[in-house]
Scaffold this active site. Sequence first.
Site, mmCIF file in Angstrom:
data_model
loop_
_atom_site.group_PDB
_atom_site.id
_atom_site.type_symbol
_atom_site.label_atom_id
_atom_site.label_comp_id
_atom_site.label_asym_id
_atom_site.label_seq_id
_atom_site.Cartn_x
_atom_site.Cartn_y
_atom_site.Cartn_z
ATOM 1 N N GLY A 46 0.793 -1.222 0.072
ATOM 2 C CA GLY A 46 0.189 -0.152 0.178
ATOM 3 C C GLY A 46 0.996 1.405 0.316
ATOM 4 O O GLY A 46 0.900 2.458 0.381
ATOM 5 N N ASP A 81 -1.615 0.426 17.646
ATOM 6 C CA ASP A 81 -2.438 1.140 17.750
ATOM 7 C C ASP A 81 -1.167 2.596 18.035
ATOM 8 O O ASP A 81 -0.983 2.828 18.909
ATOM 9 C CB ASP A 81 -3.074 1.224 19.128
ATOM 10 N N HIS A 82 -1.533 3.907 16.874
ATOM 11 C CA HIS A 82 -1.112 4.465 17.295
ATOM 12 C C HIS A 82 -0.559 5.473 18.184
ATOM 13 O O HIS A 82 0.208 6.080 18.765
ATOM 14 C CB HIS A 82 -0.386 5.407 15.630
ATOM 15 N N ASP A 96 -14.104 3.159 15.456
ATOM 16 C CA ASP A 96 -12.446 3.752 15.421
ATOM 17 C C ASP A 96 -11.262 4.222 16.444
ATOM 18 O O ASP A 96 -10.299 4.789 16.200
ATOM 19 C CB ASP A 96 -13.334 5.034 14.476
ATOM 20 N N HIS A 106 -8.191 2.901 20.738
ATOM 21 C CA HIS A 106 -6.904 4.332 21.682
ATOM 22 C C HIS A 106 -7.668 4.541 22.937
ATOM 23 O O HIS A 106 -6.819 5.402 24.331
ATOM 24 C CB HIS A 106 -7.211 5.222 20.708
HETATM 25 N N1 LIG Z 1 -4.685 7.405 5.888
HETATM 26 C C1 LIG Z 1 -4.435 6.699 8.129
HETATM 27 O O1 LIG Z 1 -4.134 8.083 8.322
HETATM 28 C C2 LIG Z 1 -5.143 5.557 8.656
HETATM 29 C C3 LIG Z 1 -5.321 4.489 8.055
HETATM 30 N N2 LIG Z 1 -4.948 3.389 8.782
HETATM 31 C C4 LIG Z 1 -5.262 2.338 7.797
HETATM 32 O O2 LIG Z 1 -4.497 2.079 7.008
HETATM 33 C C5 LIG Z 1 -4.551 1.053 6.056
HETATM 34 C C6 LIG Z 1 -4.208 1.634 4.631
HETATM 35 O O3 LIG Z 1 -5.140 2.777 4.758
HETATM 36 P P1 LIG Z 1 -5.170 4.091 3.835
HETATM 37 O O4 LIG Z 1 -3.443 4.592 3.303
HETATM 38 O O5 LIG Z 1 -5.368 5.359 3.935
HETATM 39 O O6 LIG Z 1 -5.895 3.921 2.239
HETATM 40 P P2 LIG Z 1 -5.353 4.336 0.865
HETATM 41 O O7 LIG Z 1 -6.674 4.073 0.197
HETATM 42 O O8 LIG Z 1 -5.338 5.631 0.402
HETATM 43 O O9 LIG Z 1 -4.335 3.573 0.537
HETATM 44 C C7 LIG Z 1 -4.661 1.536 -0.219
HETATM 45 C C8 LIG Z 1 -3.579 1.681 -0.971
HETATM 46 O O10 LIG Z 1 -4.026 -0.353 -1.377
HETATM 47 C C9 LIG Z 1 -2.723 -0.231 -2.205
HETATM 48 N N3 LIG Z 1 -3.788 -1.278 -3.410
HETATM 49 C C10 LIG Z 1 -5.463 -1.196 -3.001
HETATM 50 N N4 LIG Z 1 -5.961 -2.781 -3.997
HETATM 51 C C11 LIG Z 1 -4.487 -3.060 -4.158
HETATM 52 C C12 LIG Z 1 -3.895 -4.732 -4.537
HETATM 53 N N5 LIG Z 1 -5.285 -5.389 -4.785
HETATM 54 N N6 LIG Z 1 -2.836 -4.673 -4.373
HETATM 55 C C13 LIG Z 1 -1.809 -3.886 -4.076
HETATM 56 N N7 LIG Z 1 -1.913 -2.867 -3.662
HETATM 57 C C14 LIG Z 1 -3.345 -1.918 -3.621
HETATM 58 C C15 LIG Z 1 -3.403 0.879 -3.102
HETATM 59 O O11 LIG Z 1 -2.590 1.601 -4.149
HETATM 60 P P3 LIG Z 1 -2.897 0.996 -6.060
HETATM 61 O O12 LIG Z 1 -4.559 1.511 -6.245
HETATM 62 O O13 LIG Z 1 -1.720 1.397 -6.214
HETATM 63 O O14 LIG Z 1 -2.828 -0.474 -6.353
HETATM 64 C C16 LIG Z 1 -2.796 2.115 -2.206
HETATM 65 O O15 LIG Z 1 -1.452 1.969 -1.438
HETATM 66 C C17 LIG Z 1 -5.858 1.200 6.589
HETATM 67 O O16 LIG Z 1 -6.370 0.043 7.207
HETATM 68 C C18 LIG Z 1 -6.445 1.789 7.222
HETATM 69 O O17 LIG Z 1 -7.556 1.641 8.118
HETATM 70 C C19 LIG Z 1 -4.878 3.555 9.749
HETATM 71 C C20 LIG Z 1 -5.023 5.104 10.719
HETATM 72 C C21 LIG Z 1 -4.606 6.387 9.842
HETATM 73 O O1 LIG Z 2 -7.035 6.289 14.485
HETATM 74 C C1 LIG Z 2 -7.596 7.246 14.003
HETATM 75 O O2 LIG Z 2 -7.507 8.142 15.032
HETATM 76 C C2 LIG Z 2 -7.234 9.871 14.621
HETATM 77 C C3 LIG Z 2 -7.293 10.362 15.416
HETATM 78 O O3 LIG Z 2 -6.103 10.511 15.996
HETATM 79 P P1 LIG Z 2 -5.114 11.870 16.519
HETATM 80 O O4 LIG Z 2 -3.678 11.236 16.810
HETATM 81 O O5 LIG Z 2 -5.067 12.684 15.549
HETATM 82 O O6 LIG Z 2 -5.393 11.563 17.831
HETATM 83 C C4 LIG Z 2 -8.471 9.288 13.986
HETATM 84 O O7 LIG Z 2 -8.871 10.699 13.588
HETATM 85 C C5 LIG Z 2 -9.243 8.124 12.876
HETATM 86 O O8 LIG Z 2 -10.651 8.254 12.839
HETATM 87 C C6 LIG Z 2 -8.811 6.932 13.542
HETATM 88 O O9 LIG Z 2 -9.325 6.441 12.875
#
Ligand SMILES: NC(=O)C1=CN([C@@H]2O[C@H](COP(=O)(O)OP(=O)(O)OC[C@H]3O[C@@H](n4cnc5c(N)ncnc54)[C@H](OP(=O)(O)O)[C@@H]3O)[C@@H](O)[C@H]2O)C=CC1
Ligand SMILES: O=C1O[C@H](COP(=O)(O)O)[C@@H](O)[C@H](O)[C@H]1O
Length: 491
Positions: free
Chosen positions: A14, A180-181, A238, A243
């Site tokens: 990802g 768990d960040h 969430d 957290h």
């Molecule tokens: N964003 C955040 O702040 C946070 C995210 N998370 C968790 O982290 C995880 C990722 O989140 P996030 O980065 O936001 O998600 P995104 O939707 O932004 O990214 C998903 C990634 O998965 C790749 N992907 C999707 N399908 C496939 C596939 N079949 N094979 C290979 N790669 C694939 C996509 O790339 P491509 O399209 O190029 O394949 C992309 O790089 C999730 O579980 C989310 O809940 C947790 C806390 C905070």
């Molecule tokens: O895990 C999550 O945390 C954020 C809040 O994180 P923080 O470090 O900014 O306090 C929250 O926005 C999000 O919905 C949740 O998935």
Amino acid sequence: MNEENPKSILVIFGATGDLANRKLFPSIYRLYKNGKLSEDFAVVGVARRPHTNESFRENVEQSVKASRPDNEEINDGFFSHFYYQPFDVTDLASYQELKNLLERLDEKHHTEENRIFYLAMAPNFFGTIAENLKNEGLTDTKGWSRLVIEKPFGHDYPSAKQLNEQIRQAFDEEQIYRIDHYLGKEMVQNIEVIRFANAIFEPLWNNQYIDNIQITSSETLGVGERGRYYDKSGALRDMVQNHMLQMLALLAMEPPIKLNPDEIRSEKIKVLRALRTMTPDTVDDYFVRGQYGAGLNNGEQVEGYRDETAIDSESNTETFVAGKLLIDNFRWAGVPFYIRTGKRMAAKATEIVVQFKELPMNLYFNKGKDIQPNLLVIHIHPDEGVTLHLNAEKRGVGTTSTPVKLNYYSHNGDKINTPEAYEVLLYDCMLGDSTNFTHWDEVALSWKFVDVISQAWTAKKANFPNYESGSMGPKAANELLENDGFHWWSI
Ligand SMILES: NC(=O)C1=CN([C@@H]2O[C@H](COP(=O)(O)OP(=O)(O)OC[C@H]3O[C@@H](n4cnc5c(N)ncnc54)[C@H](OP(=O)(O)O)[C@@H]3O)[C@@H](O)[C@H]2O)C=CC1
Ligand SMILES: O=C1O[C@H](COP(=O)(O)O)[C@@H](O)[C@H](O)[C@H]1O
């Protein structure tokens, strides 16, 4: 292994996504800049998009630069450790190509066949990736293999259990690092130090001296671009399941006999086991749910949750939760732990307030008037530090007291030098320290606690929206404390 500068290849599944770009690449850079990575490391990004190593490195550079407001020069050598492989996680052939690449990089970067597989992807892929990594021989190396899993870890207890069983087919519990960040935040890690390294707190840390503990994590942002995920999740799953319960466990646990992952977890688990479980009939007495309507956010008019992108116009999903939790053990019997978290609230802040009991009798000061209770406030975010609220003599006014605050801030306002939670956690994982990751037993107990509440809420439609954007949540959240003779301390 050199403890200070671990050698490994980090494979990010990802790597074109939001988390990798906003959090992981900047954190890897900070580790590099702070001398915590040896020169013997490599990062392999995988995702479907067709990047070359060069175009991927440009992306990484942009993401690192965006995280450094000071336009600092970044050593090109850093980016030369990054590689990209176009990859579909559902296609077995991709795993063999990845295996070959990792073997070549092990030779080139002397990474001793140590591997971290970081799943920064949608959770429905977690089990498949773990299984394929094992079946295609990517974990079969002379070094160690670790699996880092992002949240959400399941949607409820049964789905989390199923996911865990799938992952455990491929990785042992000691190899699994569930993120768990909040556990990577400096002041969350500081809870144990404040409690167990200060003679003045631990003797008072019980139901004889503490009236209640309040944990607030409020956000000003709404659901933003994450509507599709969030509308099926809500604040309880969430934020509370992970957290909030983790912070509560750290505040309430007994001193571990040793500061190692097993002992600390075992104490946290005892707290989660002692949580008074809800029944469908008692949920409303202990928990309040809310959903934001339209209102003001930093002076600007914003729309309500139901009008946001990808949200059902009649959504029953909560964007706010307040709760009163009781821990039925010797130390905490009778002490309410109040939690509150929500989106589109008045302030972005995470804070813990420990309210101490009043003196049995106020002999001398402010006779006939209230004296302020002592509070210990742990500022987690955006401030990082501790404030102790005391009473002192009001200068020149004889026996009149006035509240005073002792403040300690841990960073002197220099945010750029405060390690990001992801930086701390990535480094811990490289060192093989799983203290600040959640064990399956913690995840299971947390889901079991939360599931009763979510089932009760799913069964009964709420009268939403019930709080204005820019407020501190629904009125019922205040009443929850007022009924016990308390109030939320402002954050
Ligand atoms: N964003 C955040 O702040 C946070 C995210 N998370 C968790 O982290 C995880 C990722 O989140 P996030 O980065 O936001 O998600 P995104 O939707 O932004 O990214 C998903 C990634 O998965 C790749 N992907 C999707 N399908 C496939 C596939 N079949 N094979 C290979 N790669 C694939 C996509 O790339 P491509 O399209 O190029 O394949 C992309 O790089 C999730 O579980 C989310 O809940 C947790 C806390 C905070
Ligand atoms: O895990 C999550 O945390 C954020 C809040 O994180 P923080 O470090 O900014 O306090 C929250 O926005 C999000 O919905 C949740 O998935």
